[in-house]
Design a protein around this motif. Structure first.
Motif, PDB file in Angstrom:
ATOM      1  N   GLY A  14      -7.258  55.383 -51.897  1.00 47.86           N
ATOM      2  CA  GLY A  14      -7.522  55.132 -53.309  1.00 47.86           C
ATOM      3  C   GLY A  14      -6.501  53.816 -53.944  1.00 47.86           C
ATOM      4  O   GLY A  14      -6.458  53.631 -55.115  1.00 47.86           O
ATOM      5  N   GLY A  16      -6.309  50.602 -53.004  1.00 51.28           N
ATOM      6  CA  GLY A  16      -6.954  49.565 -52.922  1.00 51.28           C
ATOM      7  C   GLY A  16      -7.074  48.756 -51.779  1.00 51.28           C
ATOM      8  O   GLY A  16      -7.358  47.404 -51.568  1.00 51.28           O
ATOM      9  N   LYS A  17      -7.034  49.400 -50.555  1.00 49.83           N
ATOM     10  CA  LYS A  17      -7.365  48.798 -49.325  1.00 49.83           C
ATOM     11  C   LYS A  17      -8.571  47.901 -49.084  1.00 49.83           C
ATOM     12  O   LYS A  17      -8.782  46.961 -48.721  1.00 49.83           O
ATOM     13  N   THR A  18      -9.507  48.737 -49.352  1.00 47.96           N
ATOM     14  CA  THR A  18     -11.031  48.316 -49.263  1.00 47.96           C
ATOM     15  C   THR A  18     -11.168  46.991 -50.148  1.00 47.96           C
ATOM     16  O   THR A  18     -11.697  46.137 -49.795  1.00 47.96           O
ATOM     17  N   THR A  19     -10.699  47.015 -51.438  1.00 48.14           N
ATOM     18  CA  THR A  19     -11.002  46.271 -52.167  1.00 48.14           C
ATOM     19  C   THR A  19     -10.098  44.748 -51.604  1.00 48.14           C
ATOM     20  O   THR A  19     -10.574  43.578 -51.801  1.00 48.14           O
ATOM     21  N   ASN A 173      -0.094  46.462 -55.013  1.00 54.61           N
ATOM     22  CA  ASN A 173      -1.644  46.327 -55.854  1.00 54.61           C
ATOM     23  C   ASN A 173      -1.420  47.152 -57.289  1.00 54.61           C
ATOM     24  O   ASN A 173      -0.666  48.112 -57.331  1.00 54.61           O
ATOM     25  N   ARG A 174      -2.305  46.758 -58.090  1.00 58.22           N
ATOM     26  CA  ARG A 174      -2.266  47.327 -59.466  1.00 58.22           C
ATOM     27  C   ARG A 174      -1.104  47.101 -60.240  1.00 58.22           C
ATOM     28  O   ARG A 174      -0.807  48.036 -61.070  1.00 58.22           O
ATOM     29  N   PRO A 204      -2.334  42.108 -59.325  1.00 61.93           N
ATOM     30  CA  PRO A 204      -2.271  42.668 -60.669  1.00 61.93           C
ATOM     31  C   PRO A 204      -3.229  43.684 -60.976  1.00 61.93           C
ATOM     32  O   PRO A 204      -4.468  43.642 -60.245  1.00 61.93           O
ATOM     33  N   ASP A 206      -6.295  44.602 -62.619  1.00 59.40           N
ATOM     34  CA  ASP A 206      -7.493  43.869 -63.579  1.00 59.40           C
ATOM     35  C   ASP A 206      -8.608  44.593 -63.605  1.00 59.40           C
ATOM     36  O   ASP A 206      -9.158  45.078 -62.389  1.00 59.40           O
TER      37      ASP A 206
END
Ligand code: ADP
Ligand code: MG
Length: 262
Positions: A14, A16-19, A173-174, A204, A206
């Motif tokens: 959760g 953000g790897k896939t994103t 990330n984030r 960032p 978003d």
């Protein structure tokens, strides 16, 4: 020249790897590179959804491994940018159905037809982790600034150094620059002090990411989206180009500017 295999991993789910894989693969393809995104999260695939290619899956990685099809038959070409393809994971199978040696063989074949092969990882540090680390030329760790993601990232970095003699790069990330400035979120320097690996980029927080995921269109395809620039910068760095870190000093200004352009 054979292509480069880059694995994006984290330990924690959760973060953000896939994103990140979907956006970096798209950004590299938009920059003119031949790219194959590989879903290494067998049994829990979702890279196909984030890339909006889920309806076109016929064969998957396990079909290739078990020789029900040739590797090129399992590749799904992206309609938005022709030099981008996806090798999907099997949804119904288990991580143990694929072995690291088979991933190495598949990636060897993919290197002949692509400049960049980006592998998305499952959460965890067990069998599925070995599958995605074994074929990698480069490894990137994705973390968010919170303490549990950092602890898992630290553990993965330790394992990569101890067991695989590998030095990964870091993507944060984030990141929320406003919270970081207010002292309510760990800053980039603090994160680098904790993890002490090289920083490749900062993405960032978003809300456009959530919307783009629901649409199945990675954010980099929309030039108006603020966060897209962060992915394009990281893609440039992967290509060996020197790009300065994004200027987060006036995020409000950029957010307003981009909203007005819509
Ligand atoms: P993982 O593959 O590591 O499990 P995902 O890529 O599926 O993580 O992302 C988890 C969730 O976080 C998703 O809902 C995604 O849309 C969201 N997300 C990822 N990166 C960002 C970002 N930079 N800003 C806002 N939301 C994000
Ligand atoms: Mg994932």
């Amino acid at each position: 020249m054979p292509g480069v295999v880059i694995t994006i991993t984290s330990g924690k789910g959760g973060v953000g790897k896939t994103t990140t894989v979907a956006n970096l693969a798209s950004a590299l393809a938009l920059a003119g590179k031949r790219v194959i995104a590989v879903d290494g999260d067998i049994g829990l695939r979702n890279l196909d959804l984030v890339m909006g290619l889920e309806n076109r899956i016929i064969y998957d990685l396990v079909d290739v491994v078990e020789q029900r099809c040739q590797l090129p038959q399992a590749l799904i070409r992206d309609n938005r940018v022709k030099s981008l393809s996806l090798l999907p994971a099997a949804q119904t199978r288990d991580k143990a159905d694929v072995h690291p040696t088979q991933m190495i063989t598949i990636c060897h074949e993919l290197r002949q037809i692509a400049d960049y092969i980006l592998i998305d990882s499952p959460a965890g540090i067990e069998h599925g982790f070995h599958n995605v680390v074994a074929p990698a030329d480069r490894i990137l760790i994705v973390t968010t600034p919170d303490v549990s993601a950092l602890r898992d990232a630290d553990k993965v970095i330790y394992l990569l150094e101890r067991d695989w003699k590998r030095q990964p790069g870091l993507i944060v990330n984030r990141y929320n620059p406003t919270l970081a400035r207010a002292g309510e979120m760990r800053g980039i320097d603090d994160i680098l002090d904790i993890l002490s690996i090289d920083l490749l980029g900062v993405i960032p927080e978003d809300r456009e990411i959530v919307l783009s995921t629901d649409r199945g269109v990675p954010a980099v395809f929309d030039r108006r989206v603020y966060v897209a620039q962060a992915y394009r910068n990281i893609a440039q760095r992967l290509m060996g180009n020197n790009v300065p870190l994004m200027d987060f000093r006036k995020p409000g200004f950029f957010a307003r500017l981009f909203k007005r352009m819509r």
